[in-house]
Design an enzyme around this catalytic site. Sequence first.
Site, short mmCIF file in Angstrom:
data_model
loop_
_atom_site.label_atom_id
_atom_site.label_comp_id
_atom_site.label_asym_id
_atom_site.label_seq_id
_atom_site.Cartn_x
_atom_site.Cartn_y
_atom_site.Cartn_z
CG ASP A 111 -1.94 -1.13 1.18
OD1 ASP A 111 -2.15 -1.69 0.09
OD2 ASP A 111 -2.52 -1.45 2.23
N GLY A 112 2.05 1.18 0.57
CA GLY A 112 2.92 2.35 0.63
C GLY A 112 3.31 2.87 -0.75
#
Length: 374
Positions: A111-112
């Site tokens: 997700d980063g």
Amino acid sequence: MPALHPPGQNAHRGHIQDPASQRLTWSKPPLNVLVIRKIRDESLLEPFKELCRFLVEEKHLMVYVEKKVVDDGSLMSDESFSAIRNQLCTFREGYDDISDCIDLIICLGGDGTLLYASSLFQGSVPPVMAFHLGSLGFLTPFKFESFKTEVDKVFEGNAAIILRSRLKVKVVKGMFQRNEQLFSAQENGIVPHNHINNEAGKITLQLQVLNEVVVDRGPSSYLSNVDLYLDGRLITSVQGDGVIVSTPTGSTAYAAAAGASMIHPNVPAIMVTPICPHSLSFRPIVVPAGVELMITLSPDARNTAWVSFDGRKRQEIQHGDSIKITTSCFPVPSICCHDLVYDWFDSLAQCLHWNVRKKQTRLTDASDSSETEN
């Protein structure tokens, strides 16, 4: 460039819209693709090389990557990849502006990587296709095993799109910090582009945030004490470890850990979630998208506060500073693997194990009879 139908979030306000009607179509074929790769992860080297080779040799596209990714020692030593590497366009965050030349973003990682891609575009954001090659992957619905097929589908158009709203954040620093920060910036030979001198002579930091703005007590052992305003009116004071202001996308991140409800990204809203409040009645709230929230230190606060934006650019907030937050008009168009409803519930189940419970067994005929109750 892509065309998104409907074009923006304002379409939600006039009528109830079918989420499935949000589709991606291309007005002309995409030419420039930005590939974001999770760094310091050796397991992503081969997928990165496969994707770049496919985009350059088979799709004949211009591929942009960060310079520090190309300068990776493992890539530099791979002679078989040198021909592809020499055709990649490189950029450096904070120095090179690529926001006007990218047609599609492809993320490899967790997700980063999606949060980082969002931070590179402080205005309009190209469509984002995120492959799950990280630890959690709540925002990355695509499996890399079939990346060629999936990329071809996206290039054909008519893909389902979810418009993930962002927060427009403005931090206004007090006058006593102005000289110190300007001197520090000028020492490095450059004044950051997102620092603006406003009419009051203060320094203003403006950012687009995809997940959340977190205001906390930092290293102090005292409770944080901040005032929360909504459209100019004081709503409450937050006494505790801090407060989270998040988008619906961010409702499944830090806010969920702090007890907030999880809200589908298609819902136009802003969440306000206290962090360990020193009150038994302070529940998380949801306010309409478009309102302006403002956070300041309370006059009686015993210590400063600290603020971060999607976990980055952490800085101290002192008396006289203010943080203004509202819904941005530049959402992140995130391409769905299936559709925006199925993908979200699938992520809830697979990543967060939402409502996982051992099934209750049905009663047998014998135990269901009234005789067993006598």
